[in-house]
Design a protein around this motif. Structure first.
Motif, short mmCIF file in Angstrom:
data_model
loop_
_atom_site.label_atom_id
_atom_site.label_comp_id
_atom_site.label_asym_id
_atom_site.label_seq_id
_atom_site.Cartn_x
_atom_site.Cartn_y
_atom_site.Cartn_z
N GLN A 16 0.81 -1.20 0.00
CA GLN A 16 0.00 0.00 0.00
C GLN A 16 0.85 1.27 0.00
O GLN A 16 0.51 2.25 0.61
CB GLN A 16 -0.94 0.00 1.19
N ARG A 17 1.93 1.24 -0.73
CA ARG A 17 2.75 2.43 -0.84
C ARG A 17 2.00 3.47 -1.67
O ARG A 17 1.36 3.14 -2.66
CB ARG A 17 4.07 2.09 -1.53
N LEU A 30 4.42 -3.81 -9.80
CA LEU A 30 3.28 -3.77 -10.70
C LEU A 30 2.06 -3.29 -9.93
O LEU A 30 1.86 -3.68 -8.78
CB LEU A 30 3.03 -5.20 -11.21
N ALA A 31 1.25 -2.44 -10.56
CA ALA A 31 0.00 -1.99 -9.94
C ALA A 31 -1.12 -2.95 -10.34
O ALA A 31 -1.23 -3.33 -11.51
CB ALA A 31 -0.33 -0.58 -10.38
N VAL A 32 -1.93 -3.34 -9.38
CA VAL A 32 -3.10 -4.18 -9.62
C VAL A 32 -4.29 -3.56 -8.89
O VAL A 32 -4.12 -2.85 -7.90
CB VAL A 32 -2.90 -5.65 -9.18
N TYR A 33 -5.47 -3.83 -9.41
CA TYR A 33 -6.69 -3.40 -8.75
C TYR A 33 -7.41 -4.62 -8.19
O TYR A 33 -7.49 -5.64 -8.85
CB TYR A 33 -7.60 -2.64 -9.72
N VAL A 34 -7.91 -4.48 -6.98
CA VAL A 34 -8.54 -5.59 -6.27
C VAL A 34 -9.90 -5.14 -5.76
O VAL A 34 -10.05 -4.02 -5.28
CB VAL A 34 -7.66 -6.04 -5.08
N GLY A 35 -10.87 -6.03 -5.84
CA GLY A 35 -12.19 -5.75 -5.29
C GLY A 35 -13.28 -5.87 -6.32
O GLY A 35 -13.05 -6.27 -7.45
N ASP A 36 -14.49 -5.50 -5.91
CA ASP A 36 -15.60 -5.53 -6.85
C ASP A 36 -15.67 -4.20 -7.60
O ASP A 36 -14.98 -3.25 -7.27
CB ASP A 36 -16.92 -5.86 -6.14
N GLU A 37 -16.52 -4.15 -8.61
CA GLU A 37 -16.57 -2.98 -9.48
C GLU A 37 -16.87 -1.68 -8.75
O GLU A 37 -16.39 -0.62 -9.13
CB GLU A 37 -17.61 -3.19 -10.58
N SER A 38 -17.64 -1.74 -7.69
CA SER A 38 -18.02 -0.52 -6.98
C SER A 38 -16.96 -0.05 -5.98
O SER A 38 -17.01 1.09 -5.53
CB SER A 38 -19.35 -0.73 -6.25
N ILE A 45 2.58 -4.29 -6.10
CA ILE A 45 3.17 -5.54 -5.63
C ILE A 45 4.43 -5.85 -6.42
O ILE A 45 4.60 -5.38 -7.54
CB ILE A 45 2.18 -6.72 -5.77
N PRO A 46 5.32 -6.65 -5.86
CA PRO A 46 6.51 -7.08 -6.61
C PRO A 46 6.11 -7.97 -7.79
O PRO A 46 5.23 -8.82 -7.68
CB PRO A 46 7.32 -7.88 -5.59
N VAL A 47 6.75 -7.76 -8.93
CA VAL A 47 6.48 -8.56 -10.12
C VAL A 47 6.78 -10.04 -9.86
O VAL A 47 6.13 -10.92 -10.42
CB VAL A 47 7.30 -8.03 -11.32
N HIS A 70 -9.98 -5.29 -18.91
CA HIS A 70 -9.99 -4.94 -17.49
C HIS A 70 -10.60 -3.56 -17.32
O HIS A 70 -10.17 -2.60 -17.96
CB HIS A 70 -8.57 -4.99 -16.92
N PRO A 71 -11.60 -3.41 -16.46
CA PRO A 71 -12.34 -2.15 -16.34
C PRO A 71 -11.50 -0.96 -15.88
O PRO A 71 -11.81 0.16 -16.21
CB PRO A 71 -13.44 -2.47 -15.32
N MET A 72 -10.43 -1.21 -15.15
CA MET A 72 -9.61 -0.11 -14.65
C MET A 72 -8.46 0.22 -15.59
O MET A 72 -7.68 1.12 -15.32
CB MET A 72 -9.06 -0.45 -13.26
N GLY A 73 -8.31 -0.53 -16.67
CA GLY A 73 -7.23 -0.28 -17.60
C GLY A 73 -5.93 -0.93 -17.17
O GLY A 73 -4.91 -0.78 -17.82
N ALA A 74 -5.94 -1.62 -16.08
CA ALA A 74 -4.77 -2.33 -15.56
C ALA A 74 -5.24 -3.70 -15.07
O ALA A 74 -6.42 -3.99 -15.10
CB ALA A 74 -4.12 -1.55 -14.43
N LEU A 75 -4.32 -4.51 -14.63
CA LEU A 75 -4.67 -5.83 -14.12
C LEU A 75 -5.65 -5.69 -12.97
O LEU A 75 -5.39 -5.00 -11.99
CB LEU A 75 -3.41 -6.57 -13.66
#
Length: 93
Positions: A16-17, A30-38, A45-47, A70-75
């Motif tokens: 959570q930097r 690498l940036a990732v998005y986690v959770g439901d759409e709302s 996280i480290p690659v 991917h809805p956020m444009g990233a993983l």
């Protein structure tokens, strides 16, 4: 049990930097998005985690749900924030 809590705190600090944009993500992360759409939350996280079998289970879920859209444009990983943090705490210990 205290040891597990300590590793969870370390994992939260690691992922959570505060990064304001993709160009501020350090090399090897690498940036990732986690959770439901709302309620999506961004984690960095480290690659190296991508090769771990337990993390690849999450990647397979993302592939099944989103394919390459991917809805956020990233993983985007379709799991709860708690499940993700739990996995990351195990990977970082």
């Amino acid at each position: 049990m205290g040891f597990r809590f300590a590793s969870l705190v370390h994992a939260k600090q690691l992922i959570q930097r505060p990064f304001s944009s993709t160009k501020n993500i350090p090399k090897g992360f690498l940036a990732v998005y986690v959770g439901d759409e709302s309620n999506m939350k961004r984690f960095v996280i480290p690659v190296a985690y991508l090769n771990r079998p337990s993390f690849q289970d999450f990647l397979n879920q993302a592939e099944e749900e989103f394919r390459f859209d991917h809805p956020m444009g990233a993983l985007t990983i379709p799991c709860t924030e708690d499940a993700f943090i739990d996995l990351i705490s195990h990977l970082s210990s």
